[in-house]
Design an enzyme around this catalytic site. Structure first.
Site, mmCIF file in Angstrom:
data_model
loop_
_atom_site.group_PDB
_atom_site.id
_atom_site.type_symbol
_atom_site.label_atom_id
_atom_site.label_comp_id
_atom_site.label_asym_id
_atom_site.label_seq_id
_atom_site.Cartn_x
_atom_site.Cartn_y
_atom_site.Cartn_z
ATOM 1 N N CYS A 15 -11.366 5.192 -1.734
ATOM 2 C CA CYS A 15 -12.478 4.721 -2.557
ATOM 3 C C CYS A 15 -13.080 5.935 -3.246
ATOM 4 C CB CYS A 15 -13.573 4.068 -1.711
ATOM 5 S SG CYS A 15 -13.023 3.362 -0.157
ATOM 6 N N SER A 16 -13.120 5.907 -4.576
ATOM 7 C CA SER A 16 -13.674 7.053 -5.283
ATOM 8 C C SER A 16 -14.050 6.641 -6.700
ATOM 9 C CB SER A 16 -12.672 8.221 -5.272
ATOM 10 O OG SER A 16 -13.289 9.410 -5.728
ATOM 11 N N LYS A 57 -18.840 13.604 4.794
ATOM 12 C CA LYS A 57 -19.103 12.843 3.574
ATOM 13 C C LYS A 57 -20.604 12.625 3.437
ATOM 14 C CE LYS A 57 -16.180 11.026 1.276
ATOM 15 N NZ LYS A 57 -15.439 11.494 0.076
ATOM 16 N N GLU A 79 -22.233 0.654 -7.868
ATOM 17 C CA GLU A 79 -20.925 0.826 -8.484
ATOM 18 C C GLU A 79 -20.411 -0.449 -9.128
ATOM 19 O OE1 GLU A 79 -18.900 4.337 -5.837
ATOM 20 O OE2 GLU A 79 -18.409 2.279 -5.262
#
Length: 235
Positions: free
Chosen positions: A89-90, A77, A151
């Site tokens: 989680c995305s 990742k 985010e």
């Protein structure tokens, strides 16, 4: 594009996703303002200079024993490799089905898609209408000198017994934990034991919401805990 030397070492699957996936850009009130590549959305230089903020989701999946499924992110990742985090989680992508803001349907559609991609959980095991959005957080977190997160994250809870078949490109390990087992993980992470690390967004949810929401999970009263009008700024 990015730094060629750094990008050359990037895993081929992750590199493809970095440029193919289009994240949804939003303002701090969660209004859509555009889209950009996953690559640009995770470059700290872009985050800081252009204040790029993208929509995300975090799934917290509990089994019928009310144990929480955690995953350890794969070593390949780009952001936060090998850290432990919540179930999945995305990001919702800039496509019609995942842009729907009403009842967080876009985020729920994306969650169903990524649970299959990352953990091999069939869509029928996690019906979209079974995800309960409990809240939204806004946070910023650098991963290393180049990459990071900024985010607006939808927190989606679901109670289902599921079949799990992790994708090794995405997930290094999984485990179900009770509250006490999670508290022990937190202790180890704080003490630096066993090299254990937790993702920053997971830690923010744990520290601010998770254990009180776990009560509602066990009582079947998650709708009472839901607050999708607020955006909790945890920066």
């Amino acid at each position: 594009m990015g730094d060629a030397a750094t990008d050359a070492g990037m895993d081929a699957v992750q590199k493809r996703l970095m440029f193919e996936d289009k994240c949804i850009l939003v303002d701090e009130n969660d209004n859509v303002v555009g889209h950009d590549t996953k690559y640009n959305c995770h470059l700290m230089e872009k985050i800081e200079s252009e204040n790029l903020l993208h929509r995300a989701f975090s799934v917290f999946l509990f089994n019928s024993k009310y144990e929480l499924l955690l995953q350890q992110r794969s070593a390949t990742k780009v952001t936060f490799p090998l850290v432990w985090t919540n179930t999945c989680c995305s990001h919702p992508l800039y496509r019609e089905s995942e842009l729907i803001k009403e009842n967080a349907l876009g985020a729920r559609n994306a969650a169903q898609r990524k649970l299959l991609d990352e953990l091999g959980i069939p869509a029928e095991d996690v019906p979209v209408d079974q995800f309960i959005p409990l809240g939204r957080i806004l946070y910023k977190a650098p991963s290393d000198g180049k990459w990071g997160e900024h985010e607006l994250d939808y927190l989606l809870f679901i109670v289902r017994d599921v079949n799990v078949n992790p994708n090794p490109d995405e997930v290094a390990d999984i485990k179900y934990v009770t509250r006490d087992q999670l508290k022990e993980l937190l202790r180890k992470a704080d003490a630096g034991e066993e090299g254990l690390k937790l993702s920053p967004w997971f830690r923010l949810v744990v520290d601010n919401f998770l254990f009180k929401w776990w009560d509602h999970v066990e009582k079947g009263t998650m709708h009472e805990a839901a607050d999708m009008k607020s955006i909790h700024k945890l920066i």
